[in-house]
Design an enzyme around this catalytic site. Structure first.
Site, PDB file in Angstrom:
ATOM      1  N   ASP A 248      38.835  32.136  43.031  1.00 49.36           N
ATOM      2  CA  ASP A 248      38.714  30.782  42.494  1.00 49.36           C
ATOM      3  C   ASP A 248      37.255  30.465  42.185  1.00 49.36           C
ATOM      4  OD1 ASP A 248      39.640  27.902  42.096  1.00 49.36           O
ATOM      5  OD2 ASP A 248      38.256  27.657  43.766  1.00 49.36           O
TER       6      ASP A 248
ATOM      7  N   GLU B  73      44.073  34.331  40.674  1.00 49.81           N
ATOM      8  CA  GLU B  73      42.734  34.157  41.252  1.00 49.81           C
ATOM      9  C   GLU B  73      42.449  35.252  42.273  1.00 49.81           C
ATOM     10  OE1 GLU B  73      41.948  29.374  40.866  1.00 49.81           O
ATOM     11  OE2 GLU B  73      43.026  30.104  42.622  1.00 49.81           O
TER      12      GLU B  73
END
Length: 223
Positions: free
Chosen positions: A43, A115
């Site tokens: 992320d 992610e």
């Protein structure tokens, strides 16, 4: 070719440490050795690389507009759409409960897995390889961004994309509705004229499902 092999081919990246790849696809419902930490890392890496790209691409644009453009790329719907185009649902490793409840097609799980894959690439080969994967995967989405683009929702962007090509608006159909009345899950198909594929997505409301399906269609058609 195995599902993992196909995924690596679509990513244009082959893992040196395949354990990282497996962990990136493992949901917490399956094992304590899951993708949550990789998702946390990925992320941050994704956000940084998109911010860097926008900073270089739009040298005269203020921070507020840059932030809004970045949010379009890193939001859950966009990430889930890219995960579906990579066919991540085929290789997700889920616990029995998540399998039965359709977790393989849930936006949040798919976004987290993508992610995690970015985090895994970074640990496997470093930031330059992670950048190559991110720009290669998100290039079309990044190229579609404009500081004055109005930050349209996925359905609006898809409709505009099709109208620019003199194509009719997409058609949305409910495929199924499951769950108790207060916790329903809608599955919706988005159909685009001239495309044999139906773009399927789920959501807690019909609107959310339609937006996710539209995002998936936009990513596939634009790319």
């Amino acid at each position: 070719m195995s599902g993992l092999g196909e995924l690596q081919q679509k990513l244009s990246y082959e893992f040196e440490d395949t354990n990282l790849l497996t962990r990136a696809l493992t949901h917490r419902s399956k094992s304590p050795d899951n993708n949550e930490r990789l998702e946390f890392l990925g992320d941050s890496i994704l956000g940084f690389l998109v911010a860097e790209w926008l900073y270089d691409r739009f040298p005269d644009v203020a921070e507020g507009k840059l932030s809004r453009m970045r949010s379009i790329v890193v939001r859950k719907q966009t990430l889930a759409a890219h995960a579906r185009n990579l066919e991540v649902p085929k290789v997700l490793i889920l616990g029995e409960g998540e399998q039965k409840s359709g977790g393989f097609n849930r936006d949040s799980i798919l976004a987290d897995a993508l992610e995690a894959l970015i985090g895994a690439v970074y640990l496997d080969s470093g930031i330059e390889q992670a950048k190559r994967v991110v720009i290669g995967r998100f290039g079309a989405t990044l190229a579609s961004l404009s500081p004055d683009g109005g930050y349209k929702d996925p359905k609006s962007r898809l409709q505009e994309f099709l109208q620019q090509r003199s194509l009719p608006v997409p058609v949305y159909q409910i495929v199924s509705i499951e769950g108790e009345p207060h916790r329903q899950v809608f599955e919706v198909a988005c159909k685009v004229e001239g495309c044999d594929e139906s773009f399927l997505a789920t959501g807690g409301s019909r609107r959310d499902a339609e937006q996710s399906a539209a995002e998936q269609a936009f990513v596939r058609l634009h790319g």
